[in-house]
Design a protein around this motif. Structure first.
Motif, PDB file in Angstrom:
ATOM      1  N   ASP A 355       0.846  -1.206   0.000  1.00  0.00           N
ATOM      2  CA  ASP A 355       0.000   0.000   0.000  1.00  0.00           C
ATOM      3  C   ASP A 355       0.878   1.251   0.000  1.00  0.00           C
ATOM      4  N   GLY A 356       1.634   1.400  -1.074  1.00  0.00           N
ATOM      5  CA  GLY A 356       2.509   2.560  -1.188  1.00  0.00           C
ATOM      6  C   GLY A 356       1.751   3.875  -1.224  1.00  0.00           C
ATOM      7  N   ALA A 357       0.543   3.866  -1.787  1.00  0.00           N
ATOM      8  CA  ALA A 357      -0.236   5.102  -1.883  1.00  0.00           C
ATOM      9  C   ALA A 357      -0.585   5.636  -0.491  1.00  0.00           C
ATOM     10  N   ARG A 358      -0.951   4.735   0.411  1.00  0.00           N
ATOM     11  CA  ARG A 358      -1.289   5.163   1.774  1.00  0.00           C
ATOM     12  C   ARG A 358      -0.069   5.752   2.468  1.00  0.00           C
ATOM     13  N   LEU A 359       1.083   5.126   2.286  1.00  0.00           N
ATOM     14  CA  LEU A 359       2.299   5.622   2.926  1.00  0.00           C
ATOM     15  C   LEU A 359       2.702   6.973   2.349  1.00  0.00           C
ATOM     16  N   ARG A 360       2.672   7.095   1.032  1.00  0.00           N
ATOM     17  CA  ARG A 360       3.048   8.381   0.420  1.00  0.00           C
ATOM     18  C   ARG A 360       2.073   9.473   0.821  1.00  0.00           C
ATOM     19  N   GLY A 361       0.798   9.118   0.957  1.00  0.00           N
ATOM     20  CA  GLY A 361      -0.186  10.100   1.398  1.00  0.00           C
ATOM     21  C   GLY A 361       0.076  10.572   2.814  1.00  0.00           C
ATOM     22  N   ALA A 362       0.471   9.656   3.700  1.00  0.00           N
ATOM     23  CA  ALA A 362       0.766  10.031   5.083  1.00  0.00           C
ATOM     24  C   ALA A 362       1.964  10.961   5.156  1.00  0.00           C
ATOM     25  N   ILE A 363       2.975  10.705   4.320  1.00  0.00           N
ATOM     26  CA  ILE A 363       4.162  11.573   4.305  1.00  0.00           C
ATOM     27  C   ILE A 363       3.801  12.949   3.755  1.00  0.00           C
ATOM     28  N   THR A 364       3.065  12.967   2.654  1.00  0.00           N
ATOM     29  CA  THR A 364       2.694  14.233   2.020  1.00  0.00           C
ATOM     30  C   THR A 364       1.842  15.092   2.941  1.00  0.00           C
ATOM     31  N   GLU A 365       0.894  14.474   3.620  1.00  0.00           N
ATOM     32  CA  GLU A 365      -0.036  15.213   4.474  1.00  0.00           C
ATOM     33  C   GLU A 365       0.675  15.927   5.618  1.00  0.00           C
ATOM     34  N   ARG A 366       1.766  15.349   6.114  1.00  0.00           N
ATOM     35  CA  ARG A 366       2.391  15.866   7.327  1.00  0.00           C
ATOM     36  C   ARG A 366       3.726  16.562   7.097  1.00  0.00           C
ATOM     37  N   SER A 367       4.170  16.690   5.853  1.00  0.00           N
ATOM     38  CA  SER A 367       5.489  17.288   5.623  1.00  0.00           C
ATOM     39  C   SER A 367       5.411  18.423   4.609  1.00  0.00           C
ATOM     40  N   LEU A 368       6.105  19.497   4.910  1.00  0.00           N
ATOM     41  CA  LEU A 368       6.151  20.637   3.995  1.00  0.00           C
ATOM     42  C   LEU A 368       6.818  20.256   2.686  1.00  0.00           C
ATOM     43  N   TRP A 369       7.979  19.580   2.776  1.00  0.00           N
ATOM     44  CA  TRP A 369       8.711  19.247   1.560  1.00  0.00           C
ATOM     45  C   TRP A 369       7.967  18.186   0.760  1.00  0.00           C
ATOM     46  N   GLY A 370       7.261  17.314   1.454  1.00  0.00           N
ATOM     47  CA  GLY A 370       6.473  16.313   0.735  1.00  0.00           C
ATOM     48  C   GLY A 370       5.376  16.949  -0.091  1.00  0.00           C
ATOM     49  N   ARG A 371       4.773  18.018   0.413  1.00  0.00           N
ATOM     50  CA  ARG A 371       3.693  18.689  -0.325  1.00  0.00           C
ATOM     51  C   ARG A 371       4.220  19.573  -1.444  1.00  0.00           C
ATOM     52  N   SER A 372       5.484  19.975  -1.339  1.00  0.00           N
ATOM     53  CA  SER A 372       6.008  20.941  -2.309  1.00  0.00           C
ATOM     54  C   SER A 372       6.416  20.295  -3.622  1.00  0.00           C
ATOM     55  N   GLY A 373       6.504  18.988  -3.676  1.00  0.00           N
ATOM     56  CA  GLY A 373       6.886  18.334  -4.919  1.00  0.00           C
ATOM     57  C   GLY A 373       6.870  16.827  -4.763  1.00  0.00           C
ATOM     58  N   GLU A 374       7.041  16.143  -5.856  1.00  0.00           N
ATOM     59  CA  GLU A 374       7.028  14.688  -5.846  1.00  0.00           C
ATOM     60  C   GLU A 374       8.282  14.153  -5.166  1.00  0.00           C
TER      61      GLU A 374
END
Length: 408
Positions: A355-374
């Motif tokens: 479930d890579g999508a769930r993990l990537r979503g958790a990182i993106t939701e809680r991190s500034l750098w995760g939201r700023s780009g892929e």
């Protein structure tokens, strides 16, 4: 002009050239020429000298790549019959020894399951005995030895400072003991005729080094590797090709990030650390399964995911819980370190697979750098990356100066 004189003149280029072939960045002599910034004749001479040392092969009949024009280039590859190093990993369920050639290629390997007691000399003696048996069976030339351990290793002393999942005392002189075991069993270094030096480092640091040079981390400028093997969680950062180890070798102890303040007690004295909330034992406990002694905790957790993830709701829920905890910890690391790639190892590799999508979503939701780009989050690609990393320690003196392999 003697061969030795020619070697001395090209000495400065031999190491960089060997590292380029070793890491797969120079598959042809033309690429080697461009990467070294030398003439075609010089690159040819350097490649020939490395071949004479038994380290690489040079294709005698070059063929032009399909669809290209111009002179075909000689292909370069690691010599499959070349020397090896003894690499080993000690973990909570025993150890594994291997012979590893250049290019991260495992030539032979043998696992050893045993209770790792309080005296490091006992298991390290078994490790070296296992490696010596592999050398006898394969009749390969050994040029060094490296060891991965589940502990921060202080530099320059080579002591294991916090072997939380082993019974060793804090500060156990593992490098000294490992070197002593090699000397007692006459494992040669192949460099000076004396016994091999027992290079030692943290297992996740070495996994990161291996993935950066030979695996899923190739090409990353700031590679974050996080993984869980048999017990606990570790992390490492490779920045511009170098491990970030801090002032004394203790950086990136990510297992002691708190991801659940009311969670399980941790060996460090805290509570709810990644070390006890996102490792194989935590996963098995979440599923309600009682671990057995037959195989390692990691193998039990991986087999459960392989066999029952699609059919057992409790297994899926347990995996989801670990993914959320891991994502919380990774988000904090992303905010602090700003990596350009994350590679996950051990049980965490299986989690990103299911479930890579769930993990990537958790990182993106809680991190500034995760939201700023892929931000790529990838599973590791080397099966025994800590072993390959341990081999990198032993190969480094040869990469620094291949002429060390010449007889005195």
């Amino acid at each position: 002009m003697t061969r030795t004189t020619k070697l001395e003149r090209g000495r400065g280029a031999l190491g960089p050239a060997l590292e380029l072939v070793h890491t797969g960045r120079a598959p042809t002599r033309a690429v080697l020429t461009a990467e070294l910034g030398v003439t075609r004749a010089t690159a040819g001479a350097v490649a020939a000298e490395l071949a004479a040392l038994g380290l690489i092969t040079v294709d005698a009949h070059p063929v032009a790549a399909e669809g290209t024009q111009g002179r075909p280039s000689h292909r370069l590859a690691i010599d499959p019959a070349g020397p090896v190093v003894l690499a080993a990993q000690v973990h909570a369920d025993g150890f594994r020894a291997a012979l590893v050639g250049l290019g991260g290629r495992i030539v032979a390997t043998a696992p050893g399951c045993m209770t790792v007691g309080a005296d490091p000399a006992h298991v390290l003696g078994e490790v070296v005995d296992s490696g010596a048996a592999l050398l006898r069976e394969t009749r390969r030339r050994c040029v060094g030895a490296g060891l991965a351990v589940p502990s921060a290793v202080a530099e320059p002393e080579g002591t294991a400072l916090n072997p939380l999942h082993l019974a060793w005392d804090a500060g156990a002189p593992v490098r000294e003991i490992f070197s002593g075991c090699l000397a007692e069993r006459d494992i040669p270094s192949g460099l000076s005729g004396g016994p091999a030096t027992g290079w030692t480092a943290n297992d996740v640091n070495l996994a990161a080094l291996a993935e950066h040079r030979h695996g899923a981390g190739r090409g990353a400028q700031h590679l974050l590797v996080v993984g869980t093997g048999h017990r606990g969680v570790g992390g490492a950062l490779v920045s511009h090709g170098k491990l970030h180890t801090g002032s004394s070798g203790l950086a990136l102890e990510v297992g002691h990030l708190t991801v659940d303040p009311t969670g399980r007690p941790c060996h460090c004295g805290g509570r709810g650390c990644l070390d006890v909330e996102a490792d194989p034992l935590a996963f098995l406990e979440e599923t309600g399964r009682r671990p057995g002694p037959e195989v390692s905790l990691l193998e039990q957790a991986l087999e459960l995911i392989r066999a029952e993830y699609d059919t057992d709701a409790r297994v899926r829920a347990a995996a989801g819980t670990l993914i959320d905890r891991l994502g919380l910890g990774l988000a904090g690391l992303v905010n602090i370190l700003n990596p350009d790639r994350i590679v996950l190892a051990g049980l965490h590799r299986a989690l990103v697979d299911v479930d890579g999508a769930r993990l990537r979503g958790a990182i993106t939701e809680r991190s500034l750098w995760g939201r700023s780009g892929e931000l790529p989050v990838l599973p590791c690609s080397l099966r025994h990356n800590s072993l390959v990393g341990a081999a990198e320690l032993a190969w480094q003196p040869v990469l620094d100066d291949p002429l060390r392999l010449l007889p005195a």
